[in-house]
Design a protein around this motif. Structure first.
Motif, short mmCIF file in Angstrom:
data_model
loop_
_atom_site.label_atom_id
_atom_site.label_comp_id
_atom_site.label_asym_id
_atom_site.label_seq_id
_atom_site.Cartn_x
_atom_site.Cartn_y
_atom_site.Cartn_z
N ASN A 273 0.82 -1.20 0.00
CA ASN A 273 0.00 0.00 0.00
C ASN A 273 0.86 1.25 0.00
OD1 ASN A 273 -2.50 -1.52 0.25
ND2 ASN A 273 -1.88 -1.91 2.37
N SER A 274 0.57 2.18 -0.90
CA SER A 274 1.30 3.43 -0.96
C SER A 274 0.99 4.28 0.26
CB SER A 274 0.92 4.21 -2.23
OG SER A 274 1.30 3.49 -3.38
N ILE A 275 2.00 4.99 0.76
CA ILE A 275 1.80 5.90 1.89
C ILE A 275 2.31 7.28 1.50
CG2 ILE A 275 1.95 4.05 3.59
CD1 ILE A 275 4.75 5.10 4.31
N ILE B 76 1.11 10.52 10.27
CA ILE B 76 1.45 9.41 11.16
C ILE B 76 0.94 8.11 10.55
CG2 ILE B 76 1.01 8.35 13.41
CD1 ILE B 76 0.96 11.09 14.64
N ILE B 77 1.83 7.13 10.45
CA ILE B 77 1.49 5.83 9.91
C ILE B 77 1.73 4.77 11.00
CG2 ILE B 77 1.94 4.12 8.11
CD1 ILE B 77 0.89 6.73 6.97
N ARG B 78 0.73 3.95 11.30
CA ARG B 78 0.90 2.87 12.25
C ARG B 78 1.44 1.63 11.53
NH1 ARG B 78 -0.91 1.55 17.32
NH2 ARG B 78 -0.35 3.75 17.63
N VAL B 79 2.61 1.19 11.97
CA VAL B 79 3.25 0.00 11.39
C VAL B 79 3.02 -1.18 12.33
CG1 VAL B 79 5.47 -1.02 10.76
CG2 VAL B 79 4.98 1.35 10.16
N GLN B 80 2.65 -2.31 11.76
CA GLN B 80 2.40 -3.52 12.54
C GLN B 80 3.60 -4.45 12.49
OE1 GLN B 80 -0.37 -3.64 14.30
NE2 GLN B 80 -1.34 -1.85 13.34
N LYS B 81 3.65 -5.38 13.42
CA LYS B 81 4.71 -6.40 13.45
C LYS B 81 4.72 -7.16 12.13
CE LYS B 81 6.28 -10.49 15.98
NZ LYS B 81 6.01 -11.40 17.13
N VAL C 108 6.65 -4.41 6.09
CA VAL C 108 7.85 -4.02 5.34
C VAL C 108 7.59 -2.67 4.66
CG1 VAL C 108 9.38 -4.58 3.41
CG2 VAL C 108 8.58 -6.40 4.95
N LEU C 109 8.49 -1.74 4.91
CA LEU C 109 8.43 -0.41 4.32
C LEU C 109 9.46 -0.36 3.19
CD1 LEU C 109 7.21 2.49 4.58
CD2 LEU C 109 9.18 3.04 6.03
N ASN C 110 8.98 -0.08 1.98
CA ASN C 110 9.84 -0.16 0.79
C ASN C 110 9.89 1.19 0.07
OD1 ASN C 110 11.46 -1.28 -1.20
ND2 ASN C 110 9.72 -2.06 -2.37
N PHE C 111 11.10 1.74 -0.10
CA PHE C 111 11.28 3.00 -0.81
C PHE C 111 11.71 2.73 -2.25
CE2 PHE C 111 11.62 4.10 3.59
CZ PHE C 111 11.09 5.38 3.70
#
Length: 279
Positions: A84-86, A91-96, A99-102
């Protein structure tokens, strides 16, 4: 914990910088675009000196093993959390397990990732900012892991206009040797668009310049934002990892806002200088 799955083109850890050590030849370092770094930290409730990840040009993949809030700010990148694009400055809630991909930069050159509560990074000479020969590594590497600190939030309300960094007008004041340049070059400085030929954390270089000269000064102190004039007429804008002394005339000086704007420019981008008086 955060694990680096892909180290991208050039990712470092930066805070406000390493103040008080220039007399030992140690550069200031710190976030190139302090406006965006401060925005990212402020939005997640950190102090503005909390270390952030500075991601340049393209790439970078982060695995989160804990739930945490994050914020990205600065250049506009292709960024996805899982699939999903952000967007920036939210503020973004990241879950366990997320993966954040640039991907690549779409507008600008540097983006910042702040973690709510901060993350563990070695404090060396009163700063966590990466710099070769000062810190163990000059960039983050695949496999690096960083523990979350969960520091108590201390909202600092430092939020600047996120569009400011995309301006192409760089405000500058007169440097110590400004009086060496002639009136034609002073006019040229304010009328010409200068094209970035190359850049890194040490300095920005421009394809076009002013008149060739034979100016000479003794080696003198320089700071981030100092713009030097070489004998060929080319200019060098010193940035956060720039040296602490130099022998070229210091004709102009940028403030931190101007450094932030210039740091978002890449090869081929054009900027124009605006000469202002310090008040």
């Amino acid at each position: 914990m955060i694990e680096i799955l892909d180290s991208g083109y050039h990712i470092t850890i930066q805070d406000r910088g390493r103040f008080g050590f220039s007399k030992f030849g140690v550069p200031l370092s710190g976030s190139m675009d302090y406006l965006s770094s401060n925005n990212a930290n402020s939005i997640v409730g950190n102090t503005i000196n909390e270390p952030v990840f500075e991601i340049a040009m393209m790439g970078g993949k982060f695995l989160f093993t804990e739930e945490v809030d994050i914020c990205i700010s600065g250049a506009i990148f292709e960024v996805k959390l899982n699939n999903n694009s952000i967007i920036n400055n939210t503020i973004i809630r990241v879950q366990k397990g997320d993966v954040l991909n640039f991907g690549k930069a779409l507008k600008g050159f540097r983006i910042y990732l702040a973690i709510s509560g901060g993350f563990k990074s070695d404090l060396i000479l009163k700063s966590c900012s990466y710099f070769d020969n000062i810190t163990p590594s000059s960039v983050v590497k695949k496999g690096d892991r960083f523990n979350l600190l969960r520091n108590k939030s201390k909202a600092c309300n430092f939020i600047s206009n996120p569009e400011l960094i995309f301006e192409n007008i760089i405000e500058v004041s007169k440097g110590p040797e400004f009086n060496l340049i002639n009136s034609d070059d002073i006019k040229l400085l304010q009328e010409r668009f200068f094209t970035v030929s190359s850049n890194n954390r040490m300095g920005y270089f421009f394809e076009n310049g002013l008149s060739a000269n034979s100016f000479s000064i003794i080696t003198s102190p320089v700071i981030p934002g100092t713009i030097q004039l070489t004998p060929s007429g080319k200019m060098i804008a010193l940035m956060k990892d720039g040296q602490v002394s130099g022998g070229y005339p210091r004709i102009l000086q940028m403030n931190y806002n101007s450094i932030s704007i210039l740091s978002q420019k890449k090869q081929g981008d054009k900027i124009r200088f605006k000469l202002i008086n310090l008040t």
